[in-house]
Design an enzyme around this catalytic site. Structure first.
Site, mmCIF file in Angstrom:
data_model
loop_
_atom_site.group_PDB
_atom_site.id
_atom_site.type_symbol
_atom_site.label_atom_id
_atom_site.label_comp_id
_atom_site.label_asym_id
_atom_site.label_seq_id
_atom_site.Cartn_x
_atom_site.Cartn_y
_atom_site.Cartn_z
ATOM 1 N N TYR A 62 61.237 39.126 30.219
ATOM 2 C CA TYR A 62 61.974 39.669 31.359
ATOM 3 C C TYR A 62 62.405 38.569 32.329
ATOM 4 O O TYR A 62 63.533 38.552 32.810
ATOM 5 C CB TYR A 62 61.124 40.715 32.095
ATOM 6 C CG TYR A 62 61.913 41.424 33.158
ATOM 7 C CD1 TYR A 62 62.915 42.335 32.817
ATOM 8 C CD2 TYR A 62 61.706 41.165 34.512
ATOM 9 C CE1 TYR A 62 63.676 42.968 33.787
ATOM 10 C CE2 TYR A 62 62.466 41.796 35.489
ATOM 11 C CZ TYR A 62 63.437 42.694 35.118
ATOM 12 O OH TYR A 62 64.198 43.314 36.077
ATOM 13 N N SER B 148 63.583 41.725 47.661
ATOM 14 C CA SER B 148 64.318 42.410 46.599
ATOM 15 C C SER B 148 64.268 43.926 46.793
ATOM 16 O O SER B 148 63.249 44.484 47.192
ATOM 17 C CB SER B 148 63.704 42.068 45.240
ATOM 18 O OG SER B 148 64.166 42.981 44.268
ATOM 19 N N GLN C 125 67.787 42.449 50.325
ATOM 20 C CA GLN C 125 68.793 42.600 49.256
ATOM 21 C C GLN C 125 68.890 44.062 48.865
ATOM 22 O O GLN C 125 67.889 44.724 48.588
ATOM 23 C CB GLN C 125 68.400 41.745 48.055
ATOM 24 C CG GLN C 125 69.330 41.905 46.853
ATOM 25 C CD GLN C 125 68.783 42.893 45.824
ATOM 26 O OE1 GLN C 125 67.584 42.878 45.547
ATOM 27 N NE2 GLN C 125 69.641 43.736 45.260
ATOM 28 N N TYR D 212 70.502 46.955 46.307
ATOM 29 C CA TYR D 212 71.275 47.501 45.193
ATOM 30 C C TYR D 212 71.775 48.831 45.713
ATOM 31 O O TYR D 212 70.960 49.697 46.079
ATOM 32 C CB TYR D 212 70.397 47.728 43.961
ATOM 33 C CG TYR D 212 70.111 46.481 43.163
ATOM 34 C CD1 TYR D 212 71.131 45.627 42.789
ATOM 35 C CD2 TYR D 212 68.811 46.177 42.756
ATOM 36 C CE1 TYR D 212 70.871 44.480 42.042
ATOM 37 C CE2 TYR D 212 68.542 45.041 42.017
ATOM 38 C CZ TYR D 212 69.580 44.200 41.667
ATOM 39 O OH TYR D 212 69.322 43.079 40.928
ATOM 40 N N LYS E 123 76.519 39.154 47.222
ATOM 41 C CA LYS E 123 75.900 38.300 46.192
ATOM 42 C C LYS E 123 76.484 38.662 44.837
ATOM 43 O O LYS E 123 76.506 39.838 44.458
ATOM 44 C CB LYS E 123 74.383 38.512 46.185
ATOM 45 C CG LYS E 123 73.622 37.746 45.104
ATOM 46 C CD LYS E 123 72.113 37.874 45.329
ATOM 47 C CE LYS E 123 71.270 37.118 44.332
ATOM 48 N NZ LYS E 123 71.018 37.829 43.089
ATOM 49 N N HIS F 237 73.516 35.863 38.683
ATOM 50 C CA HIS F 237 72.241 36.507 38.418
ATOM 51 C C HIS F 237 71.417 35.697 37.409
ATOM 52 O O HIS F 237 70.696 36.240 36.579
ATOM 53 C CB HIS F 237 72.481 37.928 37.891
ATOM 54 C CG HIS F 237 71.505 38.954 38.378
ATOM 55 N ND1 HIS F 237 71.784 39.800 39.411
ATOM 56 C CD2 HIS F 237 70.262 39.287 37.966
ATOM 57 C CE1 HIS F 237 70.748 40.612 39.611
ATOM 58 N NE2 HIS F 237 69.811 40.322 38.756
ATOM 59 N N ARG G 242 72.042 36.542 33.682
ATOM 60 C CA ARG G 242 71.392 37.737 33.116
ATOM 61 C C ARG G 242 72.343 38.904 32.915
ATOM 62 O O ARG G 242 71.956 39.928 32.373
ATOM 63 C CB ARG G 242 70.248 38.193 34.049
ATOM 64 C CG ARG G 242 69.122 37.202 34.123
ATOM 65 C CD ARG G 242 68.259 37.410 35.358
ATOM 66 N NE ARG G 242 67.382 38.569 35.313
ATOM 67 C CZ ARG G 242 66.235 38.623 34.662
ATOM 68 N NH1 ARG G 242 65.845 37.583 33.943
ATOM 69 N NH2 ARG G 242 65.482 39.699 34.709
ATOM 70 N N SER H 6 71.624 30.393 40.758
ATOM 71 C CA SER H 6 71.751 30.376 39.301
ATOM 72 C C SER H 6 71.753 28.950 38.774
ATOM 73 O O SER H 6 72.774 28.262 38.759
ATOM 74 C CB SER H 6 72.998 31.129 38.835
ATOM 75 O OG SER H 6 72.956 32.475 39.295
ATOM 76 N N GLY I 42 65.546 30.738 42.447
ATOM 77 C CA GLY I 42 65.154 31.905 41.664
ATOM 78 C C GLY I 42 63.932 31.659 40.803
ATOM 79 O O GLY I 42 62.796 31.516 41.302
ATOM 80 N N ARG I 43 64.147 31.555 39.489
ATOM 81 C CA ARG I 43 63.021 31.524 38.546
ATOM 82 C C ARG I 43 61.915 30.513 38.863
ATOM 83 O O ARG I 43 60.733 30.834 38.661
ATOM 84 C CB ARG I 43 63.551 31.280 37.127
ATOM 85 C CG ARG I 43 64.317 32.485 36.547
ATOM 86 C CD ARG I 43 64.820 32.124 35.164
ATOM 87 N NE ARG I 43 65.457 33.206 34.460
ATOM 88 C CZ ARG I 43 66.782 33.346 34.308
ATOM 89 N NH1 ARG I 43 67.600 32.469 34.864
ATOM 90 N NH2 ARG I 43 67.294 34.343 33.607
HETATM 91 C C1 FNR Z 1 66.530 38.415 39.415
HETATM 92 N N1 FNR Z 1 67.595 38.487 40.283
HETATM 93 C C2 FNR Z 1 67.687 39.543 41.176
HETATM 94 N N2 FNR Z 1 68.723 39.608 42.048
HETATM 95 C C3 FNR Z 1 68.789 40.603 42.954
HETATM 96 O O1 FNR Z 1 69.740 40.633 43.735
HETATM 97 N N3 FNR Z 1 67.814 41.572 42.992
HETATM 98 C C4 FNR Z 1 66.756 41.573 42.142
HETATM 99 O O2 FNR Z 1 65.901 42.437 42.209
HETATM 100 C C5 FNR Z 1 66.696 40.546 41.169
HETATM 101 N N4 FNR Z 1 65.680 40.528 40.254
HETATM 102 C C6 FNR Z 1 65.568 39.468 39.378
HETATM 103 C C7 FNR Z 1 64.498 39.414 38.509
HETATM 104 C C8 FNR Z 1 64.328 38.299 37.688
HETATM 105 C C9 FNR Z 1 63.159 38.246 36.777
HETATM 106 C C10 FNR Z 1 65.265 37.241 37.732
HETATM 107 C C11 FNR Z 1 65.095 36.002 36.886
HETATM 108 C C12 FNR Z 1 66.352 37.306 38.571
HETATM 109 C C13 FNR Z 1 68.577 37.383 40.384
HETATM 110 C C14 FNR Z 1 68.120 36.321 41.380
HETATM 111 O O3 FNR Z 1 68.225 36.775 42.701
HETATM 112 C C15 FNR Z 1 68.967 35.045 41.259
HETATM 113 O O4 FNR Z 1 70.325 35.368 41.367
HETATM 114 C C16 FNR Z 1 68.709 34.317 39.938
HETATM 115 O O5 FNR Z 1 67.321 34.262 39.676
HETATM 116 C C17 FNR Z 1 69.280 32.931 39.951
HETATM 117 O O6 FNR Z 1 69.163 32.333 38.686
HETATM 118 P P1 FNR Z 1 68.015 31.250 38.331
HETATM 119 O O7 FNR Z 1 68.197 30.083 39.251
HETATM 120 O O8 FNR Z 1 66.723 31.936 38.536
HETATM 121 O O9 FNR Z 1 68.253 30.910 36.907
#
Ligand code: FNR
Length: 410
Positions: free
Chosen positions: A37, A119, A141, A143, A280, A304, A307, A335, A357-358
């Site tokens: 995930y 989140s 944030q 949704y 975003k 994202h 993803r 990202s 993020g990650r």
């Molecule tokens: C996310 N991201 C995300 N974005 C958001 O707006 N609400 C959310 O709940 C989540 N949940 C989420 C879960 C997981 C497991 C990941 C990896 C990402 C996206 C996050 O905010 C962000 O845009 C990315 O993580 C950026 O990419 P990198 O740098 O992590 O690769």
């Protein structure tokens, strides 16, 4: 310097400093489902690879013999001075990787005075994270659920919890095609995970149907047990019966998003909150212009973490065009940010700040609050060093002239 000296004194860091080893160790520490995930992306994961590759195509051209003894990483965002151009990206379902989930992240953000974006799919209610954050900045944030009553309630709670901006995520009106999750037949939300903002919301709770509607989803065997256990545990946390939890999870999946969302809704949102609105998931320059025309306050160039759409443009590549079209709107980027040097490149190409993020999730998976704190500390230390060693004394001094893609600085 502090990090070098501490290390040389024999105190080994708790989590790997190297971004590559951090991910590898976290991947080993997480369950198979959590690793899929968190690490997984859409399709062949080409967008995620592109995000990283883009950073590799830009190189610094450092300057020397400039006094860099005093440096300032601070940046102004939406009326507040942040100590660094970095906030923690909204990441849902964190209890997949650590029991304390968002709470551990909030404590690390408080300790480092780095902003946290709550989140919409958090594992801990925003009020609890707000209390743990102390004076550190926080945004919420959203949704955009198809249930506007719930949206209004979440926005009101965010304002009360001291959030300084609303970040509307636009790239996830539908969940992307993610083979790693699909192969495992896994969706954390069906186990009640990542629903804390809803389960703690009085308006959402008032809408939970008496009985779960027919969803057509029938887990079997071990999956049934895991789902039942997850729902039971989360239900207990929020004082809801198993039946209510099943109904809540089904109501959530039915209303979590509105694929019909369009620009006229942004005008409606303006009327729902007095907070700055940040969009975003903007990648196209035309959307950046539309964002400006619709009176929003900021943009996050984000895909994202790759993803959602497989084979799309890297955010760093999209950034200069979006920033030009955005005019004086603050533009943030996420990202692919893995290091302090990445942050400096993003800022040089037009970002006002970035979301991490990650990497912080990896820190969380390996060592909870301490892990997140170390990841933040390492990234900020590297950013500070990168500035200094490039001959710059402030974030504001970063520009395209610092990078080789535009030729050596003149
Ligand atoms: C996310 N991201 C995300 N974005 C958001 O707006 N609400 C959310 O709940 C989540 N949940 C989420 C879960 C997981 C497991 C990941 C990896 C990402 C996206 C996050 O905010 C962000 O845009 C990315 O993580 C950026 O990419 P990198 O740098 O992590 O690769």
């Amino acid at each position: 310097m502090e990090i070098y000296v501490t290390g040389a004194g024999g105190a080994r860091p708790t989590v790997p400093v190297s971004a590559t080893r951090l991910e590898a160790e976290a991947a080993r520490a997480m369950t198979q489902e959590a690793a899929a995930y968190v690490i997984g992306s859409a399709g062949l994961e080409a967008s995620m690879a592109a995000n990283r590759a883009a950073f590799g195509r830009h190189r610094f051209v450092p300057r020397v013999l400039r006094d860099v003894s005093a440096r300032d990483l601070g940046v102004d965002l939406f009326g507040r001075r942040h100590r660094a151009p970095l906030l923690l990206a909204p990441i849902g379902v964190l209890e997949l990787v650590h029991r304390q989930a968002d709470l551990a992240v909030a404590r690390a953000a408080a300790a480092t005075q780095i902003g946290m974006v709550f989140s919409n799919q958090a594992s801990v209610a925003m009020e609890d994270c707000a209390a743990a954050l102390g004076t550190a900045p926080r945004w919420f944030q959203l949704y955009w659920s198809s249930d506007d009553d719930v949206v209004r309630s979440l926005l009101a709670r965010a304002e009360k919890a001291g959030c300084e901006a609303i970040v509307v995520t636009l790239d996830t009106t539908l969940l992307g095609w993610r083979p790693r999750d699909l192969d495992l037949g896994y969706l954390p939300f069906l186990r009640g995970m990542g629903l804390a903002q809803y389960l703690s919301d009085p308006v959402f709770r008032s809408k939970i149907p008496a009985r779960p509607p027919e969803t057509g989803i029938r887990p079997r065997g071990a999956k049934l047990l895991a789902t039942a256990y997850g729902l039971h545990r989360k239900g207990r946390e929020f004082g809801l019966s198993m039946t209510a939890m099943r109904a809540a999870a089904a109501y959530f999946t039915a209303t979590y998003s509105r694929p019909d969302l369009n620009w006229t809704d942004i005008g409606r949102l303006r009327a729902m909150t007095s907070l700055p609105i940040i969009l975003k998931g903007i990648r196209h320059a035309v959307d950046a212009r539309l964002a400006r025309e619709h009176g929003v306050d900021g943009i996050v160039v984000s895909n994202h973490g790759g993803r959602q759409v497989d084979g799309e443009t890297a955010t760093l590549d999209a950034l200069p065009g979006v920033a030009a079209a955005a005019g004086d709107l603050p533009v943030l980027l996420d990202s692919g940010i893995r290091t302090g040097a990445d942050i400096a490149k993003a800022l040089a190409l037009g970002a006002r700040a970035v979301l991490l993020g990650r990497p912080y999730v990896y820190g969380l998976a390996l060592a909870g609050e301490t892990g997140v704190r170390e990841v933040i500390g390492n990234i900020l230390a590297e950013l500070d060093l990168t500035l200094a060693l490039c001959g710059l004394d402030s974030i504001a001094a970063l520009g395209p002239g610092c990078l080789a893609a535009d030729g050596p600085p003149g």
